[in-house]
Design a protein around this motif. Structure first.
Motif, PDB file in Angstrom:
ATOM      1  N   SER A 195       0.646  -0.957  -0.081  1.00 43.57           N
ATOM      2  CA  SER A 195       0.238   0.012  -0.071  1.00 43.57           C
ATOM      3  C   SER A 195       0.664   1.073   0.005  1.00 43.57           C
ATOM      4  N   PRO A 196       0.357   2.255  -0.320  1.00 48.04           N
ATOM      5  CA  PRO A 196       1.461   3.721  -0.713  1.00 48.04           C
ATOM      6  C   PRO A 196       1.678   3.828   0.958  1.00 48.04           C
ATOM      7  N   GLY A 197       0.142   3.721   1.864  1.00 39.78           N
ATOM      8  CA  GLY A 197       1.427   4.395   3.205  1.00 39.78           C
ATOM      9  C   GLY A 197       2.232   3.611   3.786  1.00 39.78           C
ATOM     10  N   LEU A 198       2.103   2.140   3.390  1.00 43.53           N
ATOM     11  CA  LEU A 198       3.497   0.938   4.467  1.00 43.53           C
ATOM     12  C   LEU A 198       4.159   1.692   3.698  1.00 43.53           C
ATOM     13  N   LYS A 199       4.699   2.070   1.932  1.00 47.69           N
ATOM     14  CA  LYS A 199       5.329   2.937   1.694  1.00 47.69           C
ATOM     15  C   LYS A 199       6.130   3.638   1.971  1.00 47.69           C
ATOM     16  N   LYS A 200       5.399   4.989   2.339  1.00 46.38           N
ATOM     17  CA  LYS A 200       5.780   5.997   3.156  1.00 46.38           C
ATOM     18  C   LYS A 200       6.855   5.655   4.746  1.00 46.38           C
ATOM     19  N   VAL A 201       6.231   4.388   5.596  1.00 43.07           N
ATOM     20  CA  VAL A 201       6.276   3.899   6.921  1.00 43.07           C
ATOM     21  C   VAL A 201       7.967   4.100   6.634  1.00 43.07           C
ATOM     22  N   GLU A 202       7.833   2.772   4.947  1.00 42.73           N
ATOM     23  CA  GLU A 202       8.701   2.145   4.834  1.00 42.73           C
ATOM     24  C   GLU A 202      10.299   3.200   4.234  1.00 42.73           C
ATOM     25  N   ASP A 203       9.984   4.208   3.903  1.00 42.80           N
ATOM     26  CA  ASP A 203      10.798   4.800   3.023  1.00 42.80           C
ATOM     27  C   ASP A 203      11.151   5.668   3.780  1.00 42.80           C
ATOM     28  N   TYR A 204      10.271   5.809   5.084  1.00 42.29           N
ATOM     29  CA  TYR A 204      11.045   6.579   6.675  1.00 42.29           C
ATOM     30  C   TYR A 204      12.313   6.433   7.464  1.00 42.29           C
ATOM     31  N   TYR A 205      11.794   5.159   7.341  1.00 43.91           N
ATOM     32  CA  TYR A 205      12.285   4.244   8.117  1.00 43.91           C
ATOM     33  C   TYR A 205      13.676   4.037   7.622  1.00 43.91           C
ATOM     34  N   LEU A 206      13.472   3.617   6.486  1.00 49.26           N
ATOM     35  CA  LEU A 206      14.988   3.049   5.139  1.00 49.26           C
ATOM     36  C   LEU A 206      15.968   5.109   5.365  1.00 49.26           C
TER      37      LEU A 206
ATOM     38  N   SER B 260      15.845   7.126   7.740  1.00 51.05           N
ATOM     39  CA  SER B 260      16.219   7.458   9.034  1.00 51.05           C
ATOM     40  C   SER B 260      17.513   6.355   8.899  1.00 51.05           C
ATOM     41  N   ILE B 261      17.779   5.392   9.338  1.00 47.22           N
ATOM     42  CA  ILE B 261      18.358   4.423   9.087  1.00 47.22           C
ATOM     43  C   ILE B 261      19.771   4.615   8.533  1.00 47.22           C
ATOM     44  N   ASN B 262      19.633   5.004   7.114  1.00 52.37           N
ATOM     45  CA  ASN B 262      21.046   5.647   6.093  1.00 52.37           C
ATOM     46  C   ASN B 262      21.229   6.912   6.784  1.00 52.37           C
TER      47      ASN B 262
END
Length: 189
Positions: free
Chosen positions: A89-100, A102-104
């Motif tokens: 889902s697009p909402g989960l994409k935003k969550v995944e992108d945020y964490y990735l 932040s990690i980087n």
């Protein structure tokens, strides 16, 4: 005056000393004794080094010019394209992108020094394990489809990686602060 100089040279021409016989041979003999010329020796170390260089260059040339070998028909190559949270889902994409992101970002801010190598390496091992688990969960997401457990496990994995990096940064700050205090204490002594 010009006449006098010519007359002096004429008189000296008759008085000129001659070199003793075999002077050049004796001089060369003494020179050879003082500075002997060594004949080149056959050095096995030079040969071994040449062989090593030749083998290294051959190996490098082989790898450089190596063409891809055809895959036998009985071997099936399988490239599995795994799904990510963004595919669900697009909402989960935003969550995944945020964490990735932040990690980087946290990884880029960490200052690595020889004194912190052991601490840093321990965290890197943990992060690699979490990355392997994330890939396994992505394969599971691809094969069995999205489920609440898989999606939550993927998000928790990202959260845990980010919290590990925060913890690493905090420990590095504490370590640097304690080293600074020790250094200041030594300077005051």
């Amino acid at each position: 005056m010009a006449q006098e100089i010519r007359a002096l040279f004429k008189d000296e021409a008759h008085e000129q000393e001659t070199m003793p016989k075999n002077h050049q041979k004796r001089f060369l003999k003494k020179l050879d004794a003082a500075l002997p010329v060594e004949k080149p020796k056959f050095n096995w170390l030079k040969i071994a080094a040449s062989i090593v260089v030749l083998l290294g260059m051959s190996f490098g040339a082989y790898n450089f010019f190596k063409q891809d070998m055809p895959v036998p028909n009985n071997v099936v190559t399988q490239s599995v394209e795994t799904k990510t949270l963004g595919d669900v889902s697009p909402g989960l994409k935003k969550v995944e992108d945020y964490y990735l992101a932040s990690i980087n970002f946290e990884l880029s801010k960490i200052e690595y020094t020889p004194e912190t190598k052991e601490l840093f390496d321990g965290y890197v091992v943990q992060l690699e394990e979490l990355d392997k688990e994330y890939k396994r969960l992505s394969v599971e997401l691809t094969q069995s489809g999205p489920s609440e457990l898989t999606v939550n496990a993927l998000i928790d994995n990202l959260k845990f990686r980010l919290s590990l990096l925060y913890r690493l940064r905090a420990q590095l700050k504490e370590l640097n602060a304690s080293e600074t205090k020790v250094g200041e204490g030594l300077q005051s002594i």
